[in-house]
Design a protein around this motif. Structure first.
Motif, PDB file in Angstrom:
ATOM      1  N   SER A  99       0.812  -1.216   0.000  1.00  0.00           N
ATOM      2  CA  SER A  99       0.000   0.000   0.000  1.00  0.00           C
ATOM      3  C   SER A  99       0.847   1.268   0.000  1.00  0.00           C
ATOM      4  CB  SER A  99      -0.940   0.002   1.215  1.00  0.00           C
ATOM      5  OG  SER A  99      -0.229   0.234   2.424  1.00  0.00           O
ATOM      6  N   PHE A 100       2.036   1.209   0.602  1.00  0.00           N
ATOM      7  CA  PHE A 100       2.924   2.375   0.591  1.00  0.00           C
ATOM      8  C   PHE A 100       3.560   2.599  -0.781  1.00  0.00           C
ATOM      9  CE2 PHE A 100       2.867   1.648   5.212  1.00  0.00           C
ATOM     10  CZ  PHE A 100       2.655   2.945   5.649  1.00  0.00           C
ATOM     11  N   PHE A 101       3.446   1.611  -1.649  1.00  0.00           N
ATOM     12  CA  PHE A 101       4.014   1.724  -2.993  1.00  0.00           C
ATOM     13  C   PHE A 101       2.921   1.644  -4.058  1.00  0.00           C
ATOM     14  CE2 PHE A 101       7.391   0.412  -0.203  1.00  0.00           C
ATOM     15  CZ  PHE A 101       8.455   1.193  -0.625  1.00  0.00           C
ATOM     16  N   THR A 102       1.775   2.211  -3.688  1.00  0.00           N
ATOM     17  CA  THR A 102       0.621   2.254  -4.590  1.00  0.00           C
ATOM     18  C   THR A 102       0.009   3.645  -4.537  1.00  0.00           C
ATOM     19  OG1 THR A 102       0.154  -0.091  -4.161  1.00  0.00           O
ATOM     20  CG2 THR A 102      -1.626   1.228  -5.111  1.00  0.00           C
ATOM     21  N   HIS A 103      -0.408   4.120  -5.679  1.00  0.00           N
ATOM     22  CA  HIS A 103      -1.165   5.374  -5.704  1.00  0.00           C
ATOM     23  C   HIS A 103      -2.271   5.259  -6.740  1.00  0.00           C
ATOM     24  CE1 HIS A 103       0.315   7.527  -9.505  1.00  0.00           C
ATOM     25  NE2 HIS A 103       0.977   6.401  -9.492  1.00  0.00           N
ATOM     26  N   GLU A 104      -3.332   6.000  -6.529  1.00  0.00           N
ATOM     27  CA  GLU A 104      -4.428   6.021  -7.486  1.00  0.00           C
ATOM     28  C   GLU A 104      -4.150   7.051  -8.571  1.00  0.00           C
ATOM     29  OE1 GLU A 104      -8.464   4.512  -5.378  1.00  0.00           O
ATOM     30  OE2 GLU A 104      -8.016   6.647  -5.186  1.00  0.00           O
ATOM     31  N   TYR A 105      -4.502   6.669  -9.803  1.00  0.00           N
ATOM     32  CA  TYR A 105      -4.305   7.555 -10.956  1.00  0.00           C
ATOM     33  C   TYR A 105      -5.642   7.699 -11.672  1.00  0.00           C
ATOM     34  CZ  TYR A 105      -2.218   9.568 -15.153  1.00  0.00           C
ATOM     35  OH  TYR A 105      -1.892  10.410 -16.186  1.00  0.00           O
ATOM     36  N   SER A 106      -6.120   8.937 -11.774  1.00  0.00           N
ATOM     37  CA  SER A 106      -7.381   9.224 -12.448  1.00  0.00           C
ATOM     38  C   SER A 106      -7.102   9.383 -13.941  1.00  0.00           C
ATOM     39  CB  SER A 106      -8.007  10.497 -11.878  1.00  0.00           C
ATOM     40  OG  SER A 106      -9.203  10.819 -12.556  1.00  0.00           O
ATOM     41  N   ILE A 107      -7.489   8.385 -14.728  1.00  0.00           N
ATOM     42  CA  ILE A 107      -7.045   8.331 -16.123  1.00  0.00           C
ATOM     43  C   ILE A 107      -7.717   9.367 -17.011  1.00  0.00           C
ATOM     44  CG2 ILE A 107      -6.398   5.898 -16.019  1.00  0.00           C
ATOM     45  CD1 ILE A 107      -9.077   5.234 -17.295  1.00  0.00           C
TER      46      ILE A 107
END
Length: 479
Positions: A99-107
């Motif tokens: 989780s610390f190496f994940t981010h959400e990207y709004s495409i």
């Protein structure tokens, strides 16, 4: 005789809530620090942190635990350097580290444009005069990174269009690297991308005429270990980046077409997959498949690429080669002509060219087809997707750029059995931006990457920006 044009009141808007979970990495040193901090907390504390994360983000992603586990696994080399046995980590700690190496990207958060239209492979359970289609879009998010997204639509016998709602989840595909490379073509492309000639010559001497990705990677790793010069090591990395431009992607069968996003994968397309032009291609035996030409962009270099699919679940991606596979704006004809594949290109950024080939991915000897002729296209002329076959010839929708960098649409008719011959071209634009179509993300622009004929009407999927950032709208037009 003036052409009759009807603007349909159908709009497809981007949705900034459509997000994918991307791998987030800020370099080895910072990553190691984060890992060490997480390793210091107790198992109970790890569970207490990760549990609400899973509850919250499972509502936004189809399988968030699979994503977090995958991102944690990408860090295995760092665990090794830290003398941490990855296999002994508990499930909760792996998920927390992931989780610390994940981010959400709004495409779709920044822009949503350059649409293309294609017949859906599934035409079952339709009424007379109906047609199911797939719409592709160039979606742009943070950092101006472009990807390909899809919507499904239905056209009825009266050419009324209904767009199906997009799904709640978005999935990236699984990546498969099993390409076999042709050495001659591969290193010709390497030379074009300005990779060191010394590195090219060295690797060529160590590889067979046809080679696999794993073999190339092994040879490069061995060569890099002998290098102390960081710039020289980078040249070897560039060869791997080029090899990464060949891949297959596979989407889960439980995804709707609107759930699938083709996001940049290779280093040579890290800044975007731009302007996909889809075409349904008919083979000599009557079977059909789908191709799309698109532009891969790494921030400085442009690489034309080809995408192939039969079902929109499984895709093969490869670069295009040859003197004609340069710059942007490539569009493939929907069948062979006189036994040859045919492609429209714009190798000089200004004029339309035509070229023929025995192989779908090799394009040489481009021949000038069109130059700007009228004032509304003096800056440049280009295609707006694959030509459409009619009894009277190939209809090619064009875009022209004129004063004030205004983009308008035109139309050309090419000879059916010899498309290098222009039968005619509209003297005036087919479509120009109206007063309510000229403001927004890119002012004074009408643009399309594809059209389709249905019930003897030409339906053009067109983009224009409106004064309502960050949303862009698309009218459908018939004439």
């Amino acid at each position: 005789m003036r052409l009759s044009i009807e603007r349909k009141p159908i709009r497809v808007n981007p949705d900034p809530k459509r997000v994918i979970a991307r791998f987030f990495f800020n370099g080895n040193d910072r990553a190691k620090e984060v890992i060490e901090r997480v390793m210091l907390i107790s198992e109970d504390e790890a569970f207490g942190i990760v549990s609400p994360i899973l509850q919250e983000y499972s509502k936004r992603h189809r399988n968030i635990t699979r994503v977090l586990n995958r991102h944690c696994s990408k860090l295995k080399p760092l665990f090794l350097e830290l003398n941490i046995d990855f296999d002994t980590l508990t499930v909760n700690r792996k998920l927390l580290i992931g989780s610390f190496f994940t981010h959400e990207y709004s495409i779709e958060s920044a822009a949503f444009f350059n649409p293309s239209i294609i017949e859906d492979p599934d035409q079952t359970e339709l009424e007379d005069g109906q047609r199911r289609v797939i719409i592709s879009f160039r979606a742009v998010g943070e950092g101006h990174i472009s990807s390909i997204t899809f919507r499904r639509a239905m056209i009825d016998k009266d050419n009324n269009i209904s767009i199906q709602p997009a799904g709640s989840y978005i999935d990236e595909a699984e990546i498969v690297r099993n390409a076999v490379y042709n050495k001659k073509l591969f290193f010709e492309k390497a030379a074009i991308t300005q990779i060191s000639i010394d590195v090219i010559n060295e690797l060529e001497s160590k590889l067979d005429h046809h080679f696999e990705y794993a073999n190339l990677r092994r040879i490069i790793m061995d060569s890099q270990r002998l290098q102390e010069n960081d710039m020289k090591r980078l040249e070897y990395d560039k060869v791997l980046w080029l090899a990464d431009s060949y891949y297959e992607i596979v989407f889960s069968l439980d995804t709707d077409i609107s759930d699938r996003v083709i996001f940049p994968i290779s280093e040579y397309e890290r800044k975007g997959i731009e302007d996909a032009r889809f075409v349904q291609f008919t083979n000599d035996d009557g079977s059909k498949l789908y191709y799309a030409t698109y532009t891969a962009y790494d921030g400085s270099l442009i690489m034309p690429k080809l995408l192939q699919t039969t079902d929109f679940y499984n895709f093969k991606i490869m670069p295009l080669y040859g003197a004609g596979a340069q710059n942007k704006n490539l569009a493939l004809f929907p069948r062979k002509v006189n036994g040859k594949y045919v492609m429209i290109s714009r190798i000089d950024g200004c004029n339309n060219y035509i070229m023929y080939s025995d192989k779908i991915n090799i394009w040489e000897k481009p021949v000038m087809l069109q130059q700007p002729k009228f004032s509304w296209e003096f800056v440049q002329i280009g295609n707006c997707g694959s030509p459409i076959e009619t009894a009277d010839g190939w209809i090619m929708i064009t875009h022209g750029v004129g004063p004030m960098r205004r983009y308008v649409l035109g139309a050309t008719l090419l000879k059916l059995d010899d498309p290098a011959v222009e039968i005619g071209r509209l003297k005036e634009p087919l479509l120009i931006p109206t007063s309510d179509e000229r403001e927004g993300y890119v002012p004074n622009v009408l643009y399309s990457c594809g059209a389709i004929v249905h019930n003897n009407k030409l339906i053009i999927r067109m983009v224009y920006p409106i004064h309502q950032p960050p949303l862009l709208r698309y009218p459908w037009m018939t004439y």
